[in-house]
Design a protein around this motif. Structure first.
Motif, PDB file in Angstrom:
ATOM      1  N   SER A 180       2.657  75.379 -12.829  1.00 51.37           N
ATOM      2  CA  SER A 180       3.399  74.762 -11.736  1.00 51.37           C
ATOM      3  C   SER A 180       4.859  74.559 -12.125  1.00 51.37           C
ATOM      4  N   LEU A 181       5.779  75.008 -11.248  1.00 53.13           N
ATOM      5  CA  LEU A 181       7.205  74.824 -11.477  1.00 53.13           C
ATOM      6  C   LEU A 181       7.671  73.497 -10.882  1.00 53.13           C
ATOM      7  N   GLU A 182       8.979  73.255 -10.954  1.00 47.85           N
ATOM      8  CA  GLU A 182       9.545  71.994 -10.463  1.00 47.85           C
ATOM      9  C   GLU A 182       9.343  71.810  -8.967  1.00 47.85           C
ATOM     10  N   ASN A 183       9.209  72.926  -8.214  1.00 52.82           N
ATOM     11  CA  ASN A 183       8.977  72.817  -6.768  1.00 52.82           C
ATOM     12  C   ASN A 183       7.481  72.854  -6.441  1.00 52.82           C
ATOM     13  N   LYS A 184       6.637  72.682  -7.447  1.00 50.97           N
ATOM     14  CA  LYS A 184       5.175  72.599  -7.337  1.00 50.97           C
ATOM     15  C   LYS A 184       4.510  73.946  -7.041  1.00 50.97           C
ATOM     16  N   GLN A 185       5.280  75.030  -7.014  1.00 51.44           N
ATOM     17  CA  GLN A 185       4.675  76.332  -6.793  1.00 51.44           C
ATOM     18  C   GLN A 185       4.184  76.919  -8.112  1.00 51.44           C
TER      19      GLN A 185
END
Length: 266
Positions: free
Chosen positions: A202-207
């Motif tokens: 998961s990245l900072e934008n939750k994707q």
């Protein structure tokens, strides 16, 4: 199971537990894959990759920068020596700088398309680096492009296929609704580029995004492979991409550069 309309611009998921990839309707699966595409304006990634020099393998740092639909830059650096190679691609041109041998490649994308009999471009390259499905000649794939793809499903995976005049494209999707493999095969079957994805996080934008990628190019004249492991990714921050070529560097052709890169990996 409900079916997502292709007119929707956002994905919809069924609340049922998925038993296999066959439990999706084809249109719903396509919508999920398209709408799971990474949402970004700029992308900056730091990676580790293995590169072969003669008989020796060396782990080096790689840096990927993307200004979406505008420019992409991939550079390779080693401790003390600094940057060795840099690839910069725009919608119109490609620059490859070889600092080891003080030489460079400068080609228009139109010339590359004509000599390679392929319409592969910046949009396709940024899609490969950001785990997205693509259509040659289009900057983005939407759910409205469903009819241009053929979908084959079984319990473990789904294959999303399309083709143009020269190349067959196959995107392999697993139960996460993300692309695990993108394969491009020339119609003659003699040239194949395979791009694999693993270790989704998961990245900072939750994707979810694959922190590991592998690229393999095989043809009658070229064999080239790289594996990338991301250690850091930043989205939507300031990115600068430099197309300047150092003075006194010798200009070579793209074909000559590929011969050099192949020789380094032998």
């Amino acid at each position: 199971m409900s079916v997502c309309s292709l007119a929707l611009t956002t994905g919809c998921k069924t609340t049922e537990t998925k038993g296999s990839m066959e439990s999706y309707e084809a249109q719903e699966l396509f919508s999920l894959v398209v709408n799971n595409s990474l949402d970004y304006r700029t992308f900056s990634g730091k990676m580790k990759t293995s590169f072969r020099f003669g008989k020796n393998d060396m782990d080096i740092s790689a840096y990927l920068r993307i200004i979406k639909d505008d420019k992409l830059q991939l550079s390779f650096q080693v401790p003390i020596l600094g940057e060795m190679f840099k690839l910069a691609v725009s919608k119109d041109s490609l620059i490859l700088i070889d600092r080891m041998h003080k030489q460079y490649v400068a080609e228009s994308m139109q010339n590359i398309k004509e000599t390679s009999s392929s319409d592969f471009d910046l949009y396709n390259l940024q899609a490969l680096f950001t785990n997205q499905i693509f259509l040659v000649g289009k900057s983005v794939v939407t759910t409205n492009d469903y009819q241009q793809f053929k979908i084959e499903q079984d319990k473990e995976k789904a294959l999303i296929k399309t083709k143009d005049k020269h190349i067959n494209y196959t995107f392999t999707v697993d139960y996460t609704d993300h692309i695990r493999n993108s394969m491009m095969t020339g119609n003659s079957g003699k040239t194949t580029m395979n791009w694999s994805y693993d270790n989704f996080s998961s990245l900072e934008n939750k994707q979810l995004f694959p922190m590991q990628m592998g690229m393999n190019l095989n043809s009658s004249s070229q064999k080239f492979s790289l594996n990338f492991t991301f250690s850091k990714i930043d989205l939507n921050k300031g990115v600068e991409i430099d197309f300047n070529v150092p003075k006194k560097y010798n200009r070579i052709t793209l074909a000559q550069a590929m011969v050099l890169i192949n020789s380094l990996q032998q």
